[in-house]
Scaffold this motif. Structure first.
Motif, PDB file in Angstrom:
ATOM      1  N   ALA A 231       0.829  -1.211   0.000  1.00 20.11           N
ATOM      2  CA  ALA A 231       0.000   0.000   0.000  1.00 20.11           C
ATOM      3  C   ALA A 231       0.862   1.259   0.000  1.00 20.11           C
ATOM      4  O   ALA A 231       0.560   2.241  -0.700  1.00 20.11           O
ATOM      5  CB  ALA A 231      -0.931  -0.008   1.209  1.00 20.11           C
ATOM      6  N   ALA A 232       1.926   1.234   0.761  1.00 15.49           N
ATOM      7  CA  ALA A 232       2.811   2.412   0.818  1.00 15.49           C
ATOM      8  C   ALA A 232       3.484   2.651  -0.522  1.00 15.49           C
ATOM      9  O   ALA A 232       3.590   3.800  -0.980  1.00 15.49           O
ATOM     10  CB  ALA A 232       3.858   2.217   1.916  1.00 15.49           C
ATOM     11  N   SER A 235       1.072   4.114  -3.085  1.00 19.01           N
ATOM     12  CA  SER A 235       0.718   5.524  -2.845  1.00 19.01           C
ATOM     13  C   SER A 235       1.730   6.507  -3.426  1.00 19.01           C
ATOM     14  O   SER A 235       1.400   7.667  -3.656  1.00 19.01           O
ATOM     15  CB  SER A 235       0.554   5.768  -1.343  1.00 19.01           C
ATOM     16  OG  SER A 235       1.798   5.613  -0.669  1.00 19.01           O
ATOM     17  N   VAL A 236       2.979   6.044  -3.654  1.00 18.62           N
ATOM     18  CA  VAL A 236       4.004   6.970  -4.173  1.00 18.62           C
ATOM     19  C   VAL A 236       4.355   6.696  -5.630  1.00 18.62           C
ATOM     20  O   VAL A 236       5.196   7.391  -6.198  1.00 18.62           O
ATOM     21  CB  VAL A 236       5.285   6.890  -3.309  1.00 18.62           C
ATOM     22  CG1 VAL A 236       4.983   7.236  -1.871  1.00 18.62           C
ATOM     23  CG2 VAL A 236       5.934   5.505  -3.395  1.00 18.62           C
TER      24      VAL A 236
END
Length: 394
Positions: A231-232, A235-236
């Motif tokens: 997920a992290a 997100s980027v």
């Protein structure tokens, strides 16, 4: 003296009644068996397929794809050239690979096939790291290696090979990519999480540049991240791929497709279970019908038993148990057939064989319940016969 009917005696009476009419018993039990087999097979086949999808879901849960959200006349807009090296620098990212679509380049078996008949296939420039990143395996031959950078060599996706009629490989196996013949080095097995690869012919980036003038960034990037950081990383990815924010980028998690397929399978399981329940209900009606006929045919037997001291409840228990045993025979047979059908279907589909215990229990319980319900009216009718009326049939 009080008349009693012990359970062993009741079972003996019920089984003797079934044995006396073997063909009728076999046909009635077969109807129940088919319905129960359908229920067990539907649950078993669904669970086997689901087990395979869940296994893949665990393997593909950390795979992400990045592609441009824009298109011109249906064509993909390339990502920036810097996208792949920038994504590779994200700490939780484990592996990265890129592909590039070659516009206006088709795949044919030979020049005898018109260029407009593409069969839905396309040509992708791919990197050596593609199989590792998307968990692709070879069905035939080998993947692109260092030789493919200097020579016209291609690897076909599963559907592309099927469309082109290539089921085996040798040194002379070639396909026409654009207007040049390429040697087919291998065929990939289906790639569930990247279906666009299944309908593509893969060539190396150097050959795409040298022979077709393909320049610019990739069309799509596949990456695997640390499972705990998916997920992290997602997100980027947009900001990393297009730092200037001038283009739209789509970030997807292909495992979501597997989740959707599991949900779709659950929907179809409910539908087929409903059909199986209807078949079981029809089989129950058949049992009730033959039990009513059996009561009419055996009035003399009923009258004689009543005259010798049998009570109404004993006669009712005999026919109710007979109906239940008939359904139980069908249930056991159907369970075996359902397990066999599940095993065959799972093996043919390459899935693990999974037969849920609740499916087996549901099939047997449903058969027993249908048998008991089907026997209620015939048992009540047999119990209501008076000895005098029944003995008239002698």
């Amino acid at each position: 003296m009080t008349s009693r009917l012990r359970l062993p005696d009741a079972i003996t009476l019920a089984t003797s009644g079934l044995r006396a009419r073997r063909i009728r018993t076999a046909l009635s039990a077969l109807g129940v068996a088919i319905a129960v087999a359908a229920v067990v097979a539907v649950l078993g086949i669904a669970e086997s397929a689901k087990a395979d999808l869940v296994s893949r879901l665990g393997e593909e849960g950390n795979l992400l794809t990045v592609a441009s959200a824009q298109s011109i006349n249906g064509r993909e807009v390339p990502l920036p050239i810097t996208a792949e090296p920038m994504i590779r620098r994200i700490p939780p990212v484990q592996t990265v690979t890129a592909v590039a679509t070659l516009a206006d380049v088709g795949v044919r078996r030979s020049t005898a096939v018109p260029a407009v008949q593409t069969g839905g296939m396309n040509v992708l420039a791919a990197q050596v790291s593609l199989p590792e990143t998307v968990s692709a395996r070879m069905l035939l031959g080998h993947y692109l290696d260092a030789t493919a950078d200097d020579y016209p060599v291609t690897v076909l996706g599963y559907e592309a090979a099927r469309i082109l009629g290539i089921g085996s490989l040798d040194a002379s196996t070639q396909v026409l990519v654009g207007d040049r013949y390429f040697t087919v080095a291998g065929v990939l097995a289906p790639v569930t999480v990247a279906p666009e690869i299944d309908v593509a012919a893969l060539i190396s980036f150097p050959q795409a540049e040298q022979l077709f003038g393909r320049t610019g960034g990739p069309s799509r990037i596949y990456l695997r991240a640390d499972p705990d950081q998916v997920a992290a990383v997602a997100s980027v990815l947009t900001a990393t791929t297009v730092p200037q924010g001038q283009e739209d980028v789509q970030v997807r998690r292909p495992s979501d497709l597997l989740v959707a397929r599991i949900a779709a399978k659950n929907t179809f399981v409910g539908l087929f279970l409903g059909l199986g329940a209807i078949a079981l209900l029809i089989a129950g009606v058949g049992i009730a019908n033959i039990m009513v006929i059996s009561v009419l045919e055996r009035r003399a037997e009923i009258g004689l038993r009543r005259a010798l001291g049998a009570r109404r409840r004993h006669v009712a228990a005999q026919f109710l148990l007979e109906s239940t045993l008939l359904a139980a025979i069908g249930g056991l047979l159907g369970t075996g057939l359902g397990v066999a059908a599940t095993a065959v279907a799972a093996r043919l589909g390459g899935n693990p064989v999974v037969v849920p215990a609740q499916g087996l229990a549901a099939g047997l319980i449903a058969a027993l319940l249908i048998g008991a319900l089907a026997g209620l009216y015939p048992a009540a009718r047999a119990a209501r016969l008076s000895p005098v009326e029944a003995l008239r049939a002698l």
